[in-house]
Design a protein around this motif. Structure first.
Motif, mmCIF file in Angstrom:
data_model
loop_
_atom_site.group_PDB
_atom_site.id
_atom_site.type_symbol
_atom_site.label_atom_id
_atom_site.label_comp_id
_atom_site.label_asym_id
_atom_site.label_seq_id
_atom_site.Cartn_x
_atom_site.Cartn_y
_atom_site.Cartn_z
ATOM 1 N N GLY A 1 0.801 -1.223 0.000
ATOM 2 C CA GLY A 1 0.000 0.000 0.000
ATOM 3 C C GLY A 1 0.831 1.268 0.000
ATOM 4 O O GLY A 1 0.624 2.154 -0.852
ATOM 5 N N PRO A 2 1.795 1.423 0.920
ATOM 6 C CA PRO A 2 2.637 2.635 0.901
ATOM 7 C C PRO A 2 3.426 2.798 -0.393
ATOM 8 O O PRO A 2 3.605 3.919 -0.872
ATOM 9 C CB PRO A 2 3.560 2.434 2.105
ATOM 10 C CG PRO A 2 2.819 1.511 3.008
ATOM 11 C CD PRO A 2 2.059 0.595 2.103
ATOM 12 N N LEU A 3 3.907 1.675 -0.957
ATOM 13 C CA LEU A 3 4.651 1.768 -2.208
ATOM 14 C C LEU A 3 3.753 2.233 -3.347
ATOM 15 O O LEU A 3 4.159 3.054 -4.188
ATOM 16 C CB LEU A 3 5.274 0.410 -2.554
ATOM 17 C CG LEU A 3 6.320 -0.125 -1.572
ATOM 18 C CD1 LEU A 3 6.794 -1.503 -2.010
ATOM 19 C CD2 LEU A 3 7.501 0.825 -1.478
ATOM 20 N N TYR A 4 2.527 1.724 -3.387
ATOM 21 C CA TYR A 4 1.589 2.154 -4.423
ATOM 22 C C TYR A 4 1.238 3.625 -4.254
ATOM 23 O O TYR A 4 1.155 4.375 -5.240
ATOM 24 C CB TYR A 4 0.320 1.296 -4.384
ATOM 25 C CG TYR A 4 -0.770 1.822 -5.292
ATOM 26 C CD1 TYR A 4 -0.702 1.616 -6.663
ATOM 27 C CD2 TYR A 4 -1.850 2.533 -4.770
ATOM 28 C CE1 TYR A 4 -1.689 2.107 -7.504
ATOM 29 C CE2 TYR A 4 -2.836 3.034 -5.600
ATOM 30 C CZ TYR A 4 -2.751 2.820 -6.965
ATOM 31 O OH TYR A 4 -3.722 3.325 -7.799
ATOM 32 N N TRP A 5 1.003 4.053 -3.002
ATOM 33 C CA TRP A 5 0.673 5.471 -2.767
ATOM 34 C C TRP A 5 1.815 6.370 -3.224
ATOM 35 O O TRP A 5 1.584 7.409 -3.849
ATOM 36 C CB TRP A 5 0.388 5.695 -1.288
ATOM 37 C CG TRP A 5 0.126 7.135 -0.964
ATOM 38 C CD1 TRP A 5 -1.072 7.787 -0.999
ATOM 39 C CD2 TRP A 5 1.091 8.117 -0.579
ATOM 40 N NE1 TRP A 5 -0.915 9.104 -0.669
ATOM 41 C CE2 TRP A 5 0.407 9.346 -0.410
ATOM 42 C CE3 TRP A 5 2.464 8.085 -0.359
ATOM 43 C CZ2 TRP A 5 1.049 10.506 -0.028
ATOM 44 C CZ3 TRP A 5 3.113 9.238 0.009
ATOM 45 C CH2 TRP A 5 2.418 10.440 0.176
#
Length: 291
Positions: free
Chosen positions: A38-42
């Motif tokens: 999730g953080p990488l996608y954001w």
């Protein structure tokens, strides 16, 4: 004798048990995937948004404004090519010093058995209990005026290389692997007239490639992700690392361009982990040789 698990084979063979098992398994996998990715996608998706959409509340899951030019703008405006070259230079320089000195120290403690070797190893491992921030001030004062030679190492690669050499964790990993090398193999080479250096170079190092690979990855990633120490010892903007340079230039850059720069900075270590993750795990669990 069958292996005991949380769910018995009889329960798993039933339709209800099988459905419940796969449902729980799918939920856990999806949950952990969202937590880690999730953080990488954001971060990656925010790099292609405009400045207003990045700070929008609530945030958008799919970018409405697709501007991939933010990445090329971040590369040019923040001078990421220079910062990337500096970081690679510091990282591989530290790697070279660690491979030479840490391997020599671990081999000496493991096979040469010096006087007070166990005490030296114990004191070395005790340094792992000291928080890194506690050592910042004495290390900085040492770099500012090196004893005996009285040289100022600020804004030089030596300020990064020298503190990274004495890595007790890497020395311990190497020593543990060297301990697993059969003594009979080294004795046979010694009877053939090989010196300790020859034994290290021709016998120990070739069979120690897994653990040397792990130590190499740790050395490069350790310098790559470090922030506080390069910020203190490299005040010259032209000699700063990637993390410090992005932080120094972050005030006058739009937030979407800044996030794009952070995404670019995180890609090399992410690629290294994805490519060498099997080597990392096999090297860390390597404790013996198959005979």
């Amino acid at each position: 004798m069958s292996t005991r698990t949380l769910i018995s084979p009889a329960q798993l063979a039933r339709p209800r048990g099988k459905a419940l098992y796969w449902t729980v398994f799918a939920v856990v996998v999806v949950a952990f995937t969202l937590v880690f990715l999730g953080p990488l996608y954001w971060m990656a998706s925010s790099g292609v948004k405009d400045a207003q959409e990045v700070v929008q509340t609530p945030p958008t899951l799919v970018p409405k404004s697709f501007t991939p030019g933010n990445y090329s703008r971040a590369w040019d405006v923040m001078g990421l090519s220079t910062l990337l070259f500096n970081t690679l230079f510091y990282a591989f320089g530290a790697l070279a010093f660690q491979l030479v000195l840490d391997v020599a120290a671990a081999y000496s403690l493991s096979k040469l058995r010096p006087v007070l070797g166990k005490a030296i190893l114990g004191m070395m491992l005790a340094t792992l209990m000291i928080p890194a921030t506690v050592l910042v001030v004495p290390q900085y004062l040492t770099v500012l005026d090196v004893p005996i030679v009285h040289r100022n190492l600020l804004n030089t690669p030596w300020a990064i290389w020298l503190p990274s050499v004495t890595n007790a964790f890497n020395i311990f990993l190497l020593k543990r692997f060297f301990d697993s090398v059969p003594k009979e193999l080294l004795d046979a080479a010694s009877m053939d007239g090989a010196s300790p250096m020859r034994i290290l170079w021709s016998i120990v190092l070739p069979i120690s490639r897994p653990i040397i690979g792990v130590v190499s990855i740790f050395a490069v990633v350790g310098v790559w992700k470090d922030f506080l120490w390069p910020m203190l010892t490299l005040p010259d903007p032209s000699k700063q690392t990637l993390n410090v340079g992005i932080y120094s230039l972050s005030n006058g850059v739009p937030v979407n361009v800044l996030i794009a720069a952070l995404t670019i900075a995180s890609l090399p270590t992410l690629i290294v982990f994805l490519v060498f993750q099997r080597n990392i795990m096999s090297g860390l669990t390597a404790g013996g040789l198959k005979g």
